[in-house]
Motif scaffolding. Structure first.
Motif, PDB file in Angstrom:
ATOM      1  N   ILE A  23       0.876  -1.171  -0.145  1.00  0.00           N
ATOM      2  CA  ILE A  23      -0.002   0.062   0.036  1.00  0.00           C
ATOM      3  C   ILE A  23       0.794   1.125   0.184  1.00  0.00           C
ATOM      4  N   VAL A  24       0.812   2.086  -0.795  1.00  0.00           N
ATOM      5  CA  VAL A  24       1.662   3.293  -0.902  1.00  0.00           C
ATOM      6  C   VAL A  24       0.805   4.718  -1.116  1.00  0.00           C
ATOM      7  N   ILE A  25       1.378   5.570  -0.148  1.00  0.00           N
ATOM      8  CA  ILE A  25       0.954   6.769  -0.275  1.00  0.00           C
ATOM      9  C   ILE A  25       2.314   7.556  -1.091  1.00  0.00           C
ATOM     10  N   VAL A  26       1.270   8.429  -2.088  1.00  0.00           N
ATOM     11  CA  VAL A  26       2.231   9.296  -3.066  1.00  0.00           C
ATOM     12  C   VAL A  26       1.988  10.798  -2.635  1.00  0.00           C
ATOM     13  N   ASP A  27       3.018  11.443  -2.129  1.00  0.00           N
ATOM     14  CA  ASP A  27       2.951  12.672  -1.446  1.00  0.00           C
ATOM     15  C   ASP A  27       3.397  13.673  -2.278  1.00  0.00           C
ATOM     16  N   PHE A  28       2.752  14.608  -3.110  1.00  0.00           N
ATOM     17  CA  PHE A  28       3.292  15.641  -3.820  1.00  0.00           C
ATOM     18  C   PHE A  28       3.372  16.877  -3.012  1.00  0.00           C
ATOM     19  N   TRP A  29       4.533  17.708  -3.105  1.00  0.00           N
ATOM     20  CA  TRP A  29       4.853  18.670  -2.036  1.00  0.00           C
ATOM     21  C   TRP A  29       5.904  19.511  -2.566  1.00  0.00           C
ATOM     22  N   ALA A  30       5.985  20.498  -2.025  1.00  0.00           N
ATOM     23  CA  ALA A  30       7.550  21.321  -2.499  1.00  0.00           C
ATOM     24  C   ALA A  30       7.875  22.106  -1.058  1.00  0.00           C
ATOM     25  N   SER A  31       9.173  22.494  -1.185  1.00  0.00           N
ATOM     26  CA  SER A  31       9.904  22.919  -0.078  1.00  0.00           C
ATOM     27  C   SER A  31       9.491  24.212   0.358  1.00  0.00           C
ATOM     28  N   TRP A  32       8.719  25.070  -0.550  1.00  0.00           N
ATOM     29  CA  TRP A  32       8.175  26.285  -0.126  1.00  0.00           C
ATOM     30  C   TRP A  32       6.567  26.375   0.212  1.00  0.00           C
TER      31      TRP A  32
ATOM     32  N   ASP B  76       3.441  -2.962   8.730  1.00  0.00           N
ATOM     33  CA  ASP B  76       2.498  -3.805   8.295  1.00  0.00           C
ATOM     34  C   ASP B  76       2.325  -3.802   6.482  1.00  0.00           C
ATOM     35  N   GLY B  77       3.252  -2.947   5.950  1.00  0.00           N
ATOM     36  CA  GLY B  77       3.565  -2.866   4.411  1.00  0.00           C
ATOM     37  C   GLY B  77       3.135  -1.460   3.738  1.00  0.00           C
ATOM     38  N   LEU B  78       2.946  -0.442   4.746  1.00  0.00           N
ATOM     39  CA  LEU B  78       2.773   0.687   4.233  1.00  0.00           C
ATOM     40  C   LEU B  78       3.866   1.314   3.672  1.00  0.00           C
ATOM     41  N   GLU B  79       4.009   1.944   2.379  1.00  0.00           N
ATOM     42  CA  GLU B  79       5.263   2.694   1.919  1.00  0.00           C
ATOM     43  C   GLU B  79       4.861   4.246   1.682  1.00  0.00           C
ATOM     44  N   ILE B  80       5.591   5.122   1.677  1.00  0.00           N
ATOM     45  CA  ILE B  80       5.381   6.452   1.287  1.00  0.00           C
ATOM     46  C   ILE B  80       6.438   6.894   0.465  1.00  0.00           C
ATOM     47  N   VAL B  81       6.206   7.565  -0.490  1.00  0.00           N
ATOM     48  CA  VAL B  81       6.998   8.303  -1.535  1.00  0.00           C
ATOM     49  C   VAL B  81       6.716   9.532  -1.635  1.00  0.00           C
TER      50      VAL B  81
END
Length: 167
Positions: A53-62, A83-88
């Motif tokens: 299961i993956v969370i893809v987080d779109f962000w920026a430093s500003w 439990d198997g969660l990945e975040i990118v």
């Protein structure tokens, strides 16, 4: 004459923004794959997370709301990673040095990649291709690479993860 020219330019710009991106994520559909670079220069491919299961987080430093959401993502990662969660996290920073500095400051324990800017517009390749118009923006993806949720709020994301992981 200036008004006509200006109106034409505005119409052209608005028409371009109104087109539906080809890779816009949709619930229950496979999310378009990408390969982006990590800070060390190595490549990371979204499809390499299949089976998780993956969370893809779109962000920026500003982006201050993006930075403010990081502690909650850290809590979720701590609660569900075993439990198997990945975040990118996919940064849309135009300057790699700003992104790298923010990554060091935030100390996020998951994978970090930087989106590319190869087109003629001001949109980054992956975020722009997905039709993302504002950040922070999250995708929750299942083990088969299909979107479970597109830009869920924190409460909704928490409920979905509790349901998926049983705690």
């Amino acid at each position: 004459m200036k008004k006509i020219l200006l109106s034409g330019l505005m119409l052209a710009a608005l028409t371009g923004f109104a087109q539906k991106p080809a890779n816009r994520p949709a619930v229950h559909r496979v999310v378009a794959d990408w390969t982006l670079k990590k800070a060390d220069g190595s490549a990371l491919q979204l499809s390499s997370f299949r089976g998780h299961i993956v969370i893809v987080d779109f962000w920026a430093s500003w982006c201050m709301p993006c930075r403010a959401s990081i502690p909650h993502l850290k809590e979720l990662y701590s609660a569900y990673h075993a439990d198997g969660l990945e975040i990118v996290s996919v940064s849309i920073d135009a300057r790699a040095e700003n992104w790298k500095r923010a990554v060091l400051q935030e100390q996020m324990p998951w994978d970090q990649v930087l989106d590319n800017y190869t087109g003629d517009n001001n949109a980054s390749d992956v975020a722009g291709g997905y039709g993302i118009e504002a950040i922070p923006y999250l995708l929750l993806i299942d083990k088969d690479g299909k979107a479970l949720s597109v830009n869920p709020g924190p409460g909704s994301l928490d409920k979905q993860l509790k349901k998926l992981f049983g705690h």
